[in-house]
Design a protein around this motif. Sequence first.
Motif, short mmCIF file in Angstrom:
data_model
loop_
_atom_site.label_atom_id
_atom_site.label_comp_id
_atom_site.label_asym_id
_atom_site.label_seq_id
_atom_site.Cartn_x
_atom_site.Cartn_y
_atom_site.Cartn_z
N PHE A 9 0.83 -1.21 0.00
CA PHE A 9 0.00 0.00 0.00
C PHE A 9 0.86 1.25 0.00
O PHE A 9 1.97 1.26 0.48
N THR A 10 0.25 2.34 -0.47
CA THR A 10 0.85 3.65 -0.25
C THR A 10 0.51 4.06 1.18
O THR A 10 -0.36 3.46 1.82
N TYR A 11 1.17 5.09 1.67
CA TYR A 11 0.87 5.53 3.04
C TYR A 11 -0.57 5.99 3.17
O TYR A 11 -1.23 5.70 4.16
N ASN A 12 -1.08 6.71 2.17
CA ASN A 12 -2.46 7.20 2.23
C ASN A 12 -3.46 6.05 2.31
O ASN A 12 -4.43 6.11 3.07
N LYS A 13 -3.24 5.00 1.53
CA LYS A 13 -4.14 3.84 1.56
C LYS A 13 -4.05 3.15 2.92
O LYS A 13 -5.06 2.74 3.49
N PHE A 14 -2.84 3.01 3.44
CA PHE A 14 -2.64 2.40 4.76
C PHE A 14 -3.38 3.20 5.83
O PHE A 14 -4.08 2.63 6.67
N ALA A 15 -3.26 4.53 5.80
CA ALA A 15 -3.93 5.38 6.78
C ALA A 15 -5.44 5.26 6.65
O ALA A 15 -6.16 5.25 7.66
N GLN A 16 -5.95 5.18 5.43
CA GLN A 16 -7.38 5.03 5.19
C GLN A 16 -7.89 3.71 5.78
O GLN A 16 -8.93 3.67 6.44
N ILE A 17 -7.17 2.62 5.56
CA ILE A 17 -7.58 1.31 6.07
C ILE A 17 -7.56 1.29 7.59
O ILE A 17 -8.51 0.80 8.23
N THR A 18 -6.51 1.82 8.20
CA THR A 18 -6.43 1.81 9.67
C THR A 18 -7.49 2.72 10.28
O THR A 18 -8.07 2.38 11.32
N ALA A 19 -7.76 3.87 9.66
CA ALA A 19 -8.80 4.77 10.19
C ALA A 19 -10.17 4.10 10.14
O ALA A 19 -10.96 4.21 11.08
N ARG A 20 -10.45 3.40 9.04
CA ARG A 20 -11.73 2.69 8.92
C ARG A 20 -11.85 1.60 9.99
O ARG A 20 -12.90 1.43 10.61
N ALA A 21 -10.75 0.89 10.25
CA ALA A 21 -10.77 -0.17 11.27
C ALA A 21 -11.03 0.42 12.66
O ALA A 21 -11.79 -0.14 13.45
N VAL A 22 -10.41 1.56 12.94
CA VAL A 22 -10.63 2.21 14.24
C VAL A 22 -12.06 2.68 14.38
O VAL A 22 -12.71 2.48 15.40
N ARG A 23 -12.60 3.32 13.32
CA ARG A 23 -13.99 3.79 13.38
C ARG A 23 -14.97 2.64 13.57
O ARG A 23 -15.94 2.76 14.32
N GLN A 24 -14.72 1.52 12.92
CA GLN A 24 -15.62 0.37 13.04
C GLN A 24 -15.55 -0.27 14.42
O GLN A 24 -16.49 -0.92 14.85
N SER A 25 -14.45 -0.07 15.13
CA SER A 25 -14.31 -0.68 16.45
C SER A 25 -14.94 0.16 17.57
O SER A 25 -15.08 -0.31 18.69
N LEU A 26 -15.34 1.40 17.26
CA LEU A 26 -15.93 2.27 18.26
C LEU A 26 -17.37 1.86 18.57
O LEU A 26 -18.04 1.23 17.77
N LYS A 27 -17.83 2.30 19.75
CA LYS A 27 -19.24 2.11 20.09
C LYS A 27 -20.09 2.98 19.18
O LYS A 27 -19.60 3.93 18.56
N GLU A 28 -21.37 2.66 19.07
CA GLU A 28 -22.27 3.27 18.09
C GLU A 28 -22.24 4.80 18.11
O GLU A 28 -22.08 5.43 17.06
N GLU A 29 -22.39 5.41 19.27
CA GLU A 29 -22.46 6.87 19.36
C GLU A 29 -21.15 7.52 18.90
O GLU A 29 -21.15 8.47 18.11
N GLN A 30 -20.02 7.01 19.37
CA GLN A 30 -18.73 7.55 18.98
C GLN A 30 -18.43 7.26 17.51
O GLN A 30 -17.83 8.06 16.80
N ARG A 31 -18.88 6.11 17.00
CA ARG A 31 -18.66 5.74 15.61
C ARG A 31 -19.38 6.71 14.67
O ARG A 31 -18.82 7.17 13.68
#
Length: 67
Positions: A9-31
């Motif tokens: 991956f490029t750095y931008n793609k890597f950052a996008q994937i990790t950000a999506r993973a973090v958002r999906q792991s949050l509780k509903e309200e914070q997500r």
Amino acid sequence: MTAAWRSIFTYNKFAQITARAVRQSLKEEQRIAAEKRGLTAVRYQQWESGQGGAQVVLSEELAAKSS
């Protein structure tokens, strides 16, 4: 030692994937709050003789979701 993801991956793609993973792991309200911060609406404005014209929204779907 280089990171394993750099060969795939490029750095931008890597950052996008990790950000999506973090958002999906949050509780509903914070997500939901995090997803709203992630939306981007692009607008532009034509300027002539120092006067700005009407703003044009390039993605009205995103603009409507962020409201």
